[in-house]
Design an enzyme around this catalytic site. Sequence first.
Site, PDB file in Angstrom:
ATOM      1  N   LYS A  52     -15.410  -3.784   5.362  1.00  0.00           N
ATOM      2  CA  LYS A  52     -15.793  -4.208   6.618  1.00  0.00           C
ATOM      3  C   LYS A  52     -15.951  -3.139   7.452  1.00  0.00           C
ATOM      4  CE  LYS A  52     -10.994  -6.716   5.816  1.00  0.00           C
ATOM      5  NZ  LYS A  52      -9.754  -6.209   4.850  1.00  0.00           N
ATOM      6  N   GLN A  96      -4.751  -2.340   6.808  1.00  0.00           N
ATOM      7  CA  GLN A  96      -4.616  -2.213   4.807  1.00  0.00           C
ATOM      8  C   GLN A  96      -3.648  -2.744   4.004  1.00  0.00           C
ATOM      9  OE1 GLN A  96      -8.181  -4.377   4.281  1.00  0.00           O
ATOM     10  NE2 GLN A  96      -6.946  -4.940   2.403  1.00  0.00           N
ATOM     11  N   ASP A 119      -6.300  -9.911  12.557  1.00  0.00           N
ATOM     12  CA  ASP A 119      -5.703 -10.439  11.046  1.00  0.00           C
ATOM     13  C   ASP A 119      -4.534 -11.194  11.205  1.00  0.00           C
ATOM     14  OD1 ASP A 119      -7.260  -8.821   9.143  1.00  0.00           O
ATOM     15  OD2 ASP A 119      -5.270  -7.108   7.914  1.00  0.00           O
TER      16      ASP A 119
END
Length: 291
Positions: A52, A96, A119
Amino acid sequence: MKILDGKSCSEQIRQEIKQQVTDITAAGGRPPHLVAVLVGHDGASENYVAMKVKDCEQVDFDSTTVRYEDDVSEAKLLEKIAELNADDSIDGFIVQLPVPKHIDENKVILAIDASKDVDGFCPENVGNMMLGLPTFISATPNGIMELLRRYNIETEGKNCVVLGRSNIVGTPMAMLMSRKGNPGNATVTIAHSRTRNLKEVCSNADILIVAIGKTKFVTADMVKQGAVVIDVGQTRVPDDSRKSGFRNVGDVDFENVKDKCSFITTTTGCVGPMTRASLLQNTLKAYQRRQ
Ligand code: NAP
């Protein structure tokens, strides 16, 4: 049979985003800024975050990685999330997942401000997606929708089976495919570990989207002739021939399934890159909303 090339599709998206960033900075604006919070040293998570960061560099976003050891307290992590929510120099951030067991994942998701939840996991964004309102759609299902869109794959009126019902992949995927729109307008079945006659259910699918995390689970006898098959699964299996010592294996038995399909994703290198491109799209959107 045609391979759905998510790598080149995602490259095209990255080029489009980079151009927009060039335009923003040429007009005197600052680049979008994504923060990734990483807890612990899980190999897969480390790898995803590293990719990322690399993606951000490629499109000229700013990026920051915030790292914590496995034993960070839940309170400390929540405190950091509150700080990131309040920081005007940050457009979006992700924590994450998975986080270590002593941290309540739901508390983490609920603590993230919806306007920075790139997200697309928090209830407000999931609810907006359900209602068709502007939102951040969870990156993997969003990436798959983009893939279907860019390949002009007809979904209207088709039987779509989504195998797997997780909150981040299967469930939002099924919602998006059933909603009005293109892609969308499909007749959707969500299948999971309690589904009976799975082989029969799957072999009725014109479009089969698989996200269960069980290597080569979908075999040729579960696939209809001419189906579109999207494999989300990524399971690390040991492989001494690789420098990393492992390789990723999908949920679909690609070699034996491919010849039955009209379109199929490769086992690796399709949904993953599209997911990452989606995160960049969401971050750019978060930036634009804040202007
Ligand atoms: P998850 O949260 O573990 O959910 C797995 C789902 O599969 C559950 O709904 C489960 O059913 C179902 N399932 C498990 N075994 C099954 C079986 N034998 N038959 C039918 N259904 C079964 O997984 P996830 O987070 O959605 O991820 C799924 C896979 O996609 C993993 O390999 C993951 O690494 C991969 N993934 C890839 C990307 C990418 O960018 N490429 C992104 C996200 C995830 P129950 O609900 O009944 O337990």
